[in-house]
Design a protein around this motif. Structure first.
Motif, mmCIF file in Angstrom:
data_model
loop_
_atom_site.group_PDB
_atom_site.id
_atom_site.type_symbol
_atom_site.label_atom_id
_atom_site.label_comp_id
_atom_site.label_asym_id
_atom_site.label_seq_id
_atom_site.Cartn_x
_atom_site.Cartn_y
_atom_site.Cartn_z
ATOM 1 N N ASP A 109 18.974 9.254 6.119
ATOM 2 C CA ASP A 109 19.456 10.310 7.040
ATOM 3 C C ASP A 109 18.153 11.058 7.586
ATOM 4 N N THR B 84 14.250 19.786 4.453
ATOM 5 C CA THR B 84 15.659 19.639 3.911
ATOM 6 C C THR B 84 15.538 18.889 2.554
ATOM 7 N N ARG C 180 15.999 13.811 19.345
ATOM 8 C CA ARG C 180 16.801 15.085 19.788
ATOM 9 C C ARG C 180 15.985 16.288 19.100
ATOM 10 N N GLY D 299 17.578 11.285 11.637
ATOM 11 C CA GLY D 299 17.277 12.449 12.273
ATOM 12 C C GLY D 299 15.922 12.708 13.043
ATOM 13 N N MET E 103 18.885 17.956 12.885
ATOM 14 C CA MET E 103 19.660 18.069 11.534
ATOM 15 C C MET E 103 20.995 17.877 11.485
ATOM 16 N N GLU E 104 21.673 17.888 12.438
ATOM 17 C CA GLU E 104 23.211 17.464 12.413
ATOM 18 C C GLU E 104 23.357 15.968 12.436
ATOM 19 N N ILE E 105 22.506 15.282 12.889
ATOM 20 C CA ILE E 105 22.468 13.961 12.801
ATOM 21 C C ILE E 105 22.276 13.576 11.219
ATOM 22 N N ARG F 33 17.647 25.062 4.779
ATOM 23 C CA ARG F 33 19.097 25.147 4.616
ATOM 24 C C ARG F 33 19.464 26.280 3.543
ATOM 25 N N ARG G 194 23.066 15.378 8.932
ATOM 26 C CA ARG G 194 24.135 15.671 7.967
ATOM 27 C C ARG G 194 25.141 14.545 8.203
ATOM 28 N N ASP G 195 25.287 13.866 9.058
ATOM 29 C CA ASP G 195 26.306 12.756 9.272
ATOM 30 C C ASP G 195 26.157 11.821 8.211
ATOM 31 N N GLU H 299 17.962 21.300 16.130
ATOM 32 C CA GLU H 299 19.109 21.506 15.542
ATOM 33 C C GLU H 299 20.169 20.224 15.555
ATOM 34 N N ARG H 300 19.987 19.571 16.672
ATOM 35 C CA ARG H 300 20.749 18.163 16.844
ATOM 36 C C ARG H 300 20.319 17.378 15.798
#
Length: 242
Positions: free
Chosen positions: A80, A219, A89, A84, A95-97, A155, A99-100, A92-93
């Motif tokens: 992960d 994270t 990116r 990321g 960190m979204e990656i 987080r 979390r995927d 913020e993006r």
């Protein structure tokens, strides 16, 4: 010993009985001790496998056993984190990656290369592999604890969010486990301890610096990746000693 049991619950799939939420706040001080347990399990599998199979299969069996014990917790974080951080990116993006739940190309490549390098390093270490597994697993989790407590942790609702306070009484089990791992390395490999520690520290600091530069902090995935890379850096540093 509830904090030690909490560390085992957090880092492994070993059954240790019921615990309370407050026990996990003290768990990081025992992460290194839990790492010694994980490494000892891998070493035991290596000894058994090496008696009947070639070294590469013994190393593969040992690594597989540790993955089963931990549920590949940190390896999942490694994949992960690289998905990321390697995405290019904005933070913020990225960190979204992370979390995927799906794994991308960067994560796949990182996981394959690191696991392959770990197995190759254990094969190259030969009879020193069990000691290296125990020490590396313990010391890399000591480093993970220090990274977690140093932060900054991003987080508020992450898995490590309740473990970011001062170590307090947890400092002594962390120090004892780290000293035991260092002593085992010194006894087995002599002054290979120095490059092994250097490899571990460099790997973890490089990842931490990358994460802070890209994300602004750490994270749970970054901490997991740091453990895996720190352990690999330890093994490669040991092998660098003539």
């Amino acid at each position: 010993m509830r904090a030690f049991r909490a560390a085992l619950t957090f880092l492994t799939r070993l059954p240790v009985g019921r615990l309370e939420a407050g026990d996990f706040a003290r768990a990081p001080g025992w992460f290194a001790a839990a790492g010694l347990v994980i490494g000892a399990a891998g070493a035991g599998v290596w000894w058994l496998a090496a008696a009947i199979w070639p070294p590469v299969l013994a190393a593969l069996a040992a690594v597989a056993a540790m993955l089963m014990i931990t549920g590949a917790l940190h390896e999942d974080g490694l994949a992960d984190a690289f998905d990321g951080l390697g995405s290019g990116r904005p933070a913020e993006r990225a960190m979204e990656i992370m979390r995927d739940s799906r794994i991308g190309s960067f994560g796949t490549l990182a996981l394959a290369l690191v696991l392959g390098a770990r197995i190759a390093a254990l094969v190259a270490l030969g009879p020193l592999a069990p000691a290296a597994m125990i020490a590396g697993q313990g010391l890399s989790r000591a480093g993970m604890t220090l990274m977690l407590r140093r932060g900054p942790y991003l987080r508020a609702q992450g898995t490590g969010s309740g473990m970011t306070g001062p170590l307090g009484a947890g400092a002594w089990p962390l120090a004892l486990a780290a000293l035991a791992a260092a002593a085992l390395t010194l006894w087995s490999g002599g002054w290979a301890l120095a490059p092994a520690l250097l490899g571990l520290v460099l790997a973890m600091l490089v990842l931490r610096g990358w994460a802070i530069r890209r994300l602004g902090g750490l994270t749970g995935d970054i901490l997991g990746a740091a453990q895996v890379l720190g352990d690999l850096g330890f093994l490669l540093g040991w092998l660098a000693w003539p």
